[in-house]
Scaffold this active site. Structure first.
Site, PDB file in Angstrom:
ATOM      1  N   LYS A  47       0.849  -1.203   0.000  1.00  0.00           N
ATOM      2  CA  LYS A  47       0.000   0.000   0.000  1.00  0.00           C
ATOM      3  C   LYS A  47       0.881   1.248   0.000  1.00  0.00           C
ATOM      4  CE  LYS A  47      -3.567  -2.321   2.708  1.00  0.00           C
ATOM      5  NZ  LYS A  47      -4.138  -2.485   4.046  1.00  0.00           N
ATOM      6  N   GLN A  91      -3.849  -1.457  10.166  1.00  0.00           N
ATOM      7  CA  GLN A  91      -3.761  -2.748   9.488  1.00  0.00           C
ATOM      8  C   GLN A  91      -4.360  -3.842  10.376  1.00  0.00           C
ATOM      9  OE1 GLN A  91      -2.787  -3.406   6.305  1.00  0.00           O
ATOM     10  NE2 GLN A  91      -3.379  -5.516   6.691  1.00  0.00           N
ATOM     11  N   ASP A 114     -10.677   3.192   5.012  1.00  0.00           N
ATOM     12  CA  ASP A 114     -11.095   1.786   4.903  1.00  0.00           C
ATOM     13  C   ASP A 114     -12.619   1.626   5.025  1.00  0.00           C
ATOM     14  OD1 ASP A 114      -9.067  -0.037   4.379  1.00  0.00           O
ATOM     15  OD2 ASP A 114      -8.299   0.040   6.423  1.00  0.00           O
TER      16      ASP A 114
END
Ligand code: NAP
Length: 279
Positions: A47, A91, A114
């Site tokens: 990412k 994460q 997200d």
């Protein structure tokens, strides 16, 4: 026809890069990584690499596996209040002693690229535009749209009901006027349900979609990705059997995976505008 996620994602990444260069702006992505799980490290590195290529600045905050919950929550609050940071990623998975719920709820919805926070998920469900759409379902829709595959009025079957893929996928298809069936491990007659679908989206993590289940002219999107017994990356769909029968199918790898990263980058680029100081 193969839904070539790798090619479509590459086009999106290039256009984001040009867009940022033209506007001369630079969003800032902050990533929190807890522990030393090798897969999580690879995901985060990928990412960051993609972000940096586009012109997004990225910051990594790493913590040992036994870090206290309060330290992580403090960091999130600090990043929320940092005007330079436009996007925050934690994460997953995080260690069990840290409350996933508290971590998710702590993130500022305007920086929640997200789409994990209750505000963004709630907005998605009640039809108010969320600040961001969840990366994988948004990536699936961008892939279908890039091949001009109609969704309105079609019957769509989503297999898997996780919070990050299955549920938002079903909701987003519903928002696009598909008639949606959401299936899971307790669903009876999965074969028959899949057979009725114009669009099948499978997000399970094991081989589930076989040739006898699909109908001709259907569109098959394989979100699943895992290693088979030989260590090769594979998906939920028996690609070799199913591909000759259907109109469109996404491969694994090279299908939804690259689209998820591209979709996340779309969100990070968007985060610049969402967090612009009001002048
Ligand atoms: P998850 O949280 O483990 O959810 C799996 C879902 O599959 C659950 O809802 C489960 O049902 C359902 N399921 C299990 N066995 C089933 C069966 N026999 N029939 C029907 N449904 C069944 O997984 P996830 O996080 O959504 O991820 C799913 C897959 O997508 C994984 O392979 C993951 O690696 C992959 N993935 C890929 C991307 C990408 O970018 N390509 C992104 C995210 C995830 P229950 O709820 O009843 O247990």
């Amino acid at each position: 026809m193969i839904l070539d996620g790798k090619a479509v994602a590459a086009q999106i990444i290039e256009s984001l890069k040009q867009d940022l260069a033209k506007k001369n702006i630079s969003p800032v992505l902050a990533v929190i990584l807890i522990g030393d799980d090798p897969a999580s490290r690879v995901y985060v590195r990928n990412k960051q690499k993609k972000a940096e290529y586009i012109g997004i600045k990225s910051q990594l905050f790493e913590y040992p596996i036994d870090v206290e919950e309060a330290v992580i929550l403090d960091k999130i609050h600090q990043l929320n209040n940092d005007e330079n940071v436009t996007a925050i990623l934690v994460q997953m998975p995080i260690p069990k002693h840290i409350s996933r719920e508290k971590v998710i709820c702590a993130i500022d919805p305007k920086k929640d690229v997200d789409c994990f926070t209750p505000e963004n998920v709630g907005r998605l469900c009640i039809g108010i535009k969320p600040y961001y759409y969840p990366a994988t379902p948004q990536g699936v829709l961008m892939l279908l749209d890039s091949y001009n595959i109609p969704i309105d009025g079609k019957s769509a079957v989503v297999i898997g009901r996780s919070n990050i893929v299955g549920k938002p996928m079903a909701q987003m298809l519903l928002n696009r006027n598909a008639t949606v069936t959401l299936c899971h491990s307790h669903t009876a007659n999965l074969d028959e349900i899949i057979k009725t679908a114009d669009i099948v989206i499978s997000a399970v993590g094991k081989k589930i979609v076989r040739c006898k289940m699909v109908s001709k002219k259907s569109v098959i999107v394989d979100v699943g990705i895992y290693k088979d017994s030989n260590g090769n990356l594979t998906g939920d769909v028996d690609f070799n059997e199913v591909a000759p029968l259907v109109d469109f199918i996404s491969p694994v790898p090279g299908g939804v995976g690259p689209m998820t990263i591209a979709s996340l980058m779309v969100n990070v680029v968007k985060s610049y505008d969402a967090n612009k100081p009001v002048s």
